[in-house]
Scaffold this active site. Sequence first.
Site, mmCIF file in Angstrom:
data_model
loop_
_atom_site.group_PDB
_atom_site.id
_atom_site.type_symbol
_atom_site.label_atom_id
_atom_site.label_comp_id
_atom_site.label_asym_id
_atom_site.label_seq_id
_atom_site.Cartn_x
_atom_site.Cartn_y
_atom_site.Cartn_z
ATOM 1 N N THR A 116 38.164 46.759 34.091
ATOM 2 C CA THR A 116 37.090 46.775 35.090
ATOM 3 C C THR A 116 35.717 46.605 34.446
ATOM 4 O O THR A 116 35.530 46.952 33.272
ATOM 5 C CB THR A 116 37.141 48.127 35.845
ATOM 6 O OG1 THR A 116 35.944 48.297 36.586
ATOM 7 C CG2 THR A 116 37.256 49.309 34.899
ATOM 8 N N ASP A 117 34.760 46.147 35.244
ATOM 9 C CA ASP A 117 33.376 46.049 34.742
ATOM 10 C C ASP A 117 32.738 47.430 34.617
ATOM 11 O O ASP A 117 31.680 47.576 34.008
ATOM 12 C CB ASP A 117 32.519 45.150 35.647
ATOM 13 C CG ASP A 117 32.383 45.651 37.084
ATOM 14 O OD1 ASP A 117 33.053 46.635 37.459
ATOM 15 O OD2 ASP A 117 31.596 45.045 37.842
ATOM 16 N N GLU A 118 33.388 48.461 35.200
ATOM 17 C CA GLU A 118 32.773 49.799 35.196
ATOM 18 C C GLU A 118 32.681 50.393 33.787
ATOM 19 O O GLU A 118 31.934 51.339 33.558
ATOM 20 C CB GLU A 118 33.531 50.744 36.148
ATOM 21 C CG GLU A 118 33.544 50.179 37.547
ATOM 22 C CD GLU A 118 34.008 51.136 38.635
ATOM 23 O OE1 GLU A 118 33.882 52.351 38.466
ATOM 24 O OE2 GLU A 118 34.483 50.633 39.670
ATOM 25 N N TYR A 158 37.089 57.954 35.567
ATOM 26 C CA TYR A 158 37.846 56.696 35.742
ATOM 27 C C TYR A 158 37.391 55.648 34.723
ATOM 28 O O TYR A 158 38.198 55.118 33.956
ATOM 29 C CB TYR A 158 37.671 56.148 37.168
ATOM 30 C CG TYR A 158 38.097 54.694 37.310
ATOM 31 C CD1 TYR A 158 39.426 54.309 37.111
ATOM 32 C CD2 TYR A 158 37.169 53.693 37.624
ATOM 33 C CE1 TYR A 158 39.818 52.980 37.227
ATOM 34 C CE2 TYR A 158 37.555 52.358 37.737
ATOM 35 C CZ TYR A 158 38.875 52.002 37.540
ATOM 36 O OH TYR A 158 39.266 50.683 37.639
ATOM 37 N N LYS A 191 39.361 53.964 31.488
ATOM 38 C CA LYS A 191 39.599 52.521 31.333
ATOM 39 C C LYS A 191 38.955 52.018 30.035
ATOM 40 O O LYS A 191 39.535 51.189 29.326
ATOM 41 C CB LYS A 191 39.044 51.735 32.537
ATOM 42 C CG LYS A 191 39.774 51.940 33.842
ATOM 43 C CD LYS A 191 41.222 51.454 33.837
ATOM 44 C CE LYS A 191 41.361 49.954 33.771
ATOM 45 N NZ LYS A 191 42.782 49.521 33.953
ATOM 46 N N ASP A 225 25.393 62.251 47.549
ATOM 47 C CA ASP A 225 25.731 61.161 46.633
ATOM 48 C C ASP A 225 26.929 61.529 45.746
ATOM 49 O O ASP A 225 27.173 62.710 45.492
ATOM 50 C CB ASP A 225 24.517 60.849 45.744
ATOM 51 C CG ASP A 225 24.515 59.398 45.265
ATOM 52 O OD1 ASP A 225 25.514 58.686 45.529
ATOM 53 O OD2 ASP A 225 23.526 58.989 44.639
HETATM 54 P P1 NAD Z 1 45.720 50.477 42.948
HETATM 55 O O1 NAD Z 1 45.336 51.907 42.844
HETATM 56 O O2 NAD Z 1 45.710 49.801 44.276
HETATM 57 O O3 NAD Z 1 47.193 50.271 42.348
HETATM 58 C C1 NAD Z 1 47.627 50.884 41.169
HETATM 59 C C2 NAD Z 1 49.144 50.751 41.100
HETATM 60 O O4 NAD Z 1 49.572 51.389 39.871
HETATM 61 C C3 NAD Z 1 49.887 51.438 42.251
HETATM 62 O O5 NAD Z 1 50.907 50.600 42.738
HETATM 63 C C4 NAD Z 1 50.467 52.692 41.599
HETATM 64 O O6 NAD Z 1 51.680 53.124 42.218
HETATM 65 C C5 NAD Z 1 50.701 52.222 40.166
HETATM 66 N N1 NAD Z 1 50.701 53.342 39.213
HETATM 67 C C6 NAD Z 1 49.792 54.352 39.138
HETATM 68 N N2 NAD Z 1 50.142 55.215 38.155
HETATM 69 C C7 NAD Z 1 51.282 54.726 37.597
HETATM 70 C C8 NAD Z 1 52.127 55.172 36.539
HETATM 71 N N3 NAD Z 1 51.857 56.299 35.863
HETATM 72 N N4 NAD Z 1 53.198 54.424 36.212
HETATM 73 C C9 NAD Z 1 53.480 53.286 36.906
HETATM 74 N N5 NAD Z 1 52.742 52.835 37.916
HETATM 75 C C10 NAD Z 1 51.651 53.550 38.272
HETATM 76 O O7 NAD Z 1 44.780 49.721 41.904
HETATM 77 P P2 NAD Z 1 44.119 48.273 41.978
HETATM 78 O O8 NAD Z 1 42.828 48.361 42.696
HETATM 79 O O9 NAD Z 1 45.138 47.276 42.390
HETATM 80 O O10 NAD Z 1 43.781 48.056 40.428
HETATM 81 C C11 NAD Z 1 44.734 47.500 39.539
HETATM 82 C C12 NAD Z 1 44.122 47.393 38.152
HETATM 83 O O11 NAD Z 1 42.951 46.577 38.210
HETATM 84 C C13 NAD Z 1 43.678 48.733 37.579
HETATM 85 O O12 NAD Z 1 43.996 48.745 36.206
HETATM 86 C C14 NAD Z 1 42.179 48.758 37.800
HETATM 87 O O13 NAD Z 1 41.535 49.520 36.813
HETATM 88 C C15 NAD Z 1 41.841 47.275 37.680
HETATM 89 N N6 NAD Z 1 40.657 46.836 38.441
HETATM 90 C C16 NAD Z 1 40.515 47.138 39.769
HETATM 91 C C17 NAD Z 1 39.412 46.669 40.462
HETATM 92 C C18 NAD Z 1 39.230 46.950 41.933
HETATM 93 O O14 NAD Z 1 38.175 46.626 42.494
HETATM 94 N N7 NAD Z 1 40.199 47.489 42.640
HETATM 95 C C19 NAD Z 1 38.447 45.905 39.803
HETATM 96 C C20 NAD Z 1 38.619 45.616 38.440
HETATM 97 C C21 NAD Z 1 39.744 46.078 37.766
HETATM 98 P P1 TYD Z 2 34.442 52.137 45.782
HETATM 99 O O1 TYD Z 2 35.084 51.223 46.782
HETATM 100 O O2 TYD Z 2 34.976 53.514 45.599
HETATM 101 O O3 TYD Z 2 34.414 51.333 44.401
HETATM 102 P P2 TYD Z 2 33.659 51.690 42.996
HETATM 103 O O4 TYD Z 2 33.154 53.076 43.049
HETATM 104 O O5 TYD Z 2 34.765 51.532 42.021
HETATM 105 O O6 TYD Z 2 32.573 50.675 42.864
HETATM 106 O O7 TYD Z 2 32.905 52.268 46.163
HETATM 107 C C1 TYD Z 2 32.052 51.142 46.277
HETATM 108 C C2 TYD Z 2 30.649 51.647 46.523
HETATM 109 O O8 TYD Z 2 30.600 52.297 47.815
HETATM 110 C C3 TYD Z 2 30.196 52.689 45.536
HETATM 111 O O9 TYD Z 2 28.804 52.512 45.249
HETATM 112 C C4 TYD Z 2 30.394 54.010 46.250
HETATM 113 C C5 TYD Z 2 30.169 53.656 47.694
HETATM 114 N N1 TYD Z 2 30.950 54.460 48.687
HETATM 115 C C6 TYD Z 2 30.299 55.107 49.746
HETATM 116 O O10 TYD Z 2 29.060 55.012 49.903
HETATM 117 N N2 TYD Z 2 31.051 55.843 50.617
HETATM 118 C C7 TYD Z 2 32.398 55.974 50.494
HETATM 119 O O11 TYD Z 2 33.033 56.687 51.313
HETATM 120 C C8 TYD Z 2 33.064 55.292 49.411
HETATM 121 C C9 TYD Z 2 34.546 55.399 49.214
HETATM 122 C C10 TYD Z 2 32.301 54.535 48.536
#
Ligand code: NAD
Ligand code: TYD
Length: 354
Positions: free
Chosen positions: A136-138, A161, A165, A291
């Site tokens: 992630t970019d985070e 988180y 990562k 917040d």
């Molecule tokens: P998600 O939470 O929707 O899915 C995570 C999956 O991992 C689920 O199916 C869960 O059952 C499985 N999992 C969790 N713990 C596990 C374990 N111990 N063993 C096996 N499986 C397990 O997540 P996502 O949003 O699809 O993100 C997927 C990846 O992409 C992550 O590594 C996340 O850090 C990265 N990512 C997400 C975003 C985003 O915006 N969602 C952006 C950039 C990177």
């Molecule tokens: P989120 O979808 O949790 O992604 P991330 O924190 O990984 O960027 O949140 C996106 C943005 O929205 C973040 O700045 C937090 C804000 N947010 C709210 O304001 N209210 C909410 O209930 C949630 C879940 C997120």
Amino acid sequence: MKISRKSKILVTGGAGFIGSHLVRLFVNKYPEYKIYNLDKLTYAGNLENLKDIEDKPNYEFVRGDIVDGDFILRLFQKEQFDGVIHLAAESHVDSSITNPMEFIMTNIVGTVNLLNAAKYIWQDNYQGKKFYHVSTDEVYGSLGDTGLFTEKTAYDPHSPYSASKASSDHLVRAYHDTFGLPIIISNCSNNYGPNQFPEKLIPLFINNIQNNKPLPVYGKGENVRDWLYVIDHAKAIDLIYHKGTIGEIFNIGGNNEWKNIDLIKVLCKVTDKMLGRDLGTSEKLITYVKDRAGHDLRYAIDSSKLQNELGWEPSLQFEEGIEKTVKWYLDNQEWLENVTSGDYQAYYEKQYGN
Ligand code: NAD
Ligand code: TYD
């Protein structure tokens, strides 16, 4: 004549949001690969997401926990994977604030278990092998009003988180530098689209708008995120997995920055229109709440390396992506109801109840 077997690729976390789109893409596009989806099926993993491909001959689901090192090693010994695309993670920042340990176990220990197993079965003969870590970019922390994260930006994570990562990214890099493991890492901005668990901003707010529930905006709603349609992320992973140079890092981003409050107003407008409500109805649900602790102000990605070296660009404009997304959640009530019953209610009460 030697009969060559199908290349075996292990995708971890394939039942989750991004993983399910990636698994579908690979299973449909590469009949010459066998795709193994390893997932623990936590609250965020849902096999419903993959109903349309579950019977394909080049797909297999394996239920398991990446934190269980013995299990992971046995699985690698049995299947002799050629490639790994690692997405399994605990992924929600708010949950990492209430329960950091799950994030340490899955995101850090789980990643090391996979690295150890890959190193062991590939036995330092890395020809044709690849370990792709999805991040992630985070990890880069928070930007001020200007500037972009590049692949050279120093890591500065603030939430449990993002710190977990960042730690996993460092370990993946360390296995490359120390043992020569053939790794690639990508760091992507916020994804949106179908099948995202409604704890994250966009699906949570669409669900609340439908149900006339308050829309809890953290702080002043001035935080900025760079949003990318999930299928564009999956396509970027496909490109990087096949064409990216081993040892390289790629940033992936939508070039699509939105202040939370502006994005929320767009969501209200699009959803009201689709529900046939008067314009302005849902904006009244906006409620400013306390917040998030350690809330990063702004994320924005410079993805010029990926664009210049591999020719990637996002395929969807945001307006089109957000309309498709809202429509998907409104059309998939059963999916929403399934994932928001039971434990979800308890989570919601704890996170947003007073
Ligand atoms: P998600 O939470 O929707 O899915 C995570 C999956 O991992 C689920 O199916 C869960 O059952 C499985 N999992 C969790 N713990 C596990 C374990 N111990 N063993 C096996 N499986 C397990 O997540 P996502 O949003 O699809 O993100 C997927 C990846 O992409 C992550 O590594 C996340 O850090 C990265 N990512 C997400 C975003 C985003 O915006 N969602 C952006 C950039 C990177
Ligand atoms: P989120 O979808 O949790 O992604 P991330 O924190 O990984 O960027 O949140 C996106 C943005 O929205 C973040 O700045 C937090 C804000 N947010 C709210 O304001 N209210 C909410 O209930 C949630 C879940 C997120």
